[in-house]
Enzyme design. Structure first.
Site: not given
Ligand SMILES: NC(=O)c1ccc[n+]([C@@H]2O[C@H](COP(=O)([O-])OP(=O)(O)OC[C@H]3O[C@@H](n4cnc5c(N)ncnc54)[C@H](OP(=O)(O)O)[C@@H]3O)[C@@H](O)[C@H]2O)c1
Length: 323
Positions: A55, A85
């Site tokens: 992540d 992201k």
């Protein structure tokens, strides 16, 4: 069809099924605050230890390190789940694809498994927070979402989702005529901010078809220094359970998260902890209930609330005790 895959009567799910059908490993290595030079070795070690889920985010500045570690490992790309992201300053629909392309370039990949809107809040281009918040696009991020949907259509983002959305903001976004519903809402969840209502809403409010899987960030409450991290690791219900089960406090906490039905994202650059955090086991019901009861009884502490600096109430919680 259950969203939790690989669970047995005595073991936890190994994966969570996305609405696309893709399977996300239930434990990831988080990369927030991992310096690029330490991240490469940490990720390579994690891949050897069995992690298949990472992540990162454009704003973490370590997408390149993740790409390098993947290239230098002997694990095939299609066995690894990569999340990155979209940062707040790129919410204008015309900015989404260029910054996504930059992330792909940083990673050296031609697709990501998951692209998340990092916050529901939009900042004006080239700015950071405060008076530069774009209130209209923060209240209604659907135009940003539509630009993310186009990345799915292009095949370069296999799944898309959101992060740090409260239930109202997520329900509002999902009331739009979406082509792709959010696969994930990645939110702060730990012993001192367990958010049972968010987990319940994700499982029941949108149903199996549109169900949003919750990822727990800051799972050890370790995002902002040692104080809350040590408090979690030495909480009596965690310590006692660890002793009883022959696990470490970290393993008890990770196991509790996955048993609650959330994907867990512990960050570590320490080899022994990286290996430790991957080992999640099904807790006996009595122990699980004891931890759940303790977590929902503690005064709730949100580790990171940028409402003041960003000039609007991000979480709309009213009575949270701020750190
Ligand atoms: N979407 C968002 O807005 C958002 C925000 C924050 C985080 N995240 C994601 O969630 C991930 C995890 O959150 P986080 O990094 O803030 O906090 P965290 O995982 O709760 O805590 C990380 C801290 O815990 C330590 N640690 C890790 N495993 C341990 C263990 N078994 N025993 C004792 N200490 C341990 C780490 O130290 P060492 O590294 O020194 O081992 C580090 O100091 C991030 O890396 C990021 O990927 C997302």
């Amino acid at each position: 069809m259950s969203r939790q895959v690989g669970a047995t009567a005595t073991s936890l799910p190994t994966h969570f099924r996305m609405t696309s059908g893709d399977l996300m490993p239930s434990v990831a290595l988080g990369l927030y605050q991992s310096l690029p030079e330490e991240a490469v070795d940490a990720i390579k070690l994690a891949l050897k230890a069995g992690y298949r889920h990472f992540d990162t985010a454009w704003v973490y500045g370590n997408e390149s390190a993740l790409g390098q570690a993947i290239r230098e490992s002997d694990v095939p790309r299609n066995e690894i789940w990569v999340t990155t992201k979209l940062w707040n300053t790129f919410h204008a629909p015309e900015d989404v694809e260029p910054i996504f392309n930059e992330s792909l370039k940083n990673l050296g990949l031609d697709y990501v498994d998951l692209y998340l809107m990092h916050w529901p809040i939009a900042h004006k281009r080239g700015s950071f927070g405060g008076t530069t918040t774009n209130h209209e696009l923060s209240e209604d991020p659907f135009p940003t979402w539509q630009a993310m949907e186009r990345l799915v259509e292009s095949g370069r983002a296999r799944n898309i989702g959101v992060s740090n959305f409260n239930i109202r903001r997520l329900a509002k976004l999902m009331s739009n005529p979406m082509k792709v519903t959010p696969a994930i809402n990645q939110v702060e969840i730990h012993l001192f901010n367990p958010q049972p209502e968010m987990i319940k809403a994700s499982h029941f409010m949108w149903g199996e078809e549109h169900g949003v899987v919750i990822q727990a960030w800051g799972p050890l409450s370790g995002s902002v220094g040692r104080l809350m991290l040590d408090k979690a690791l030495s909480a009596p219900e965690i310590k006692e359970s660890a002793e009883e089960l022959g696990l470490t406090p970290g393993q008890v906490i990770m196991s509790w998260h996955v048993q609650r039905g959330t994907v867990v994202l512990p960050k570590s650059v320490t080899p022994s902890r990286i290996i430790e955090n991957l080992h999640v086991v099904k807790l006996p019901d009595a122990i699980f209930e004891k931890i759940e009861k303790a977590a929902t009884s503690y005064p709730r502490v949100r580790l990171f609330d940028p409402s003041r600096s960003w000039g609007l109430d991000v979480f709309e919680e009213g009575t949270y005790q701020r750190r």
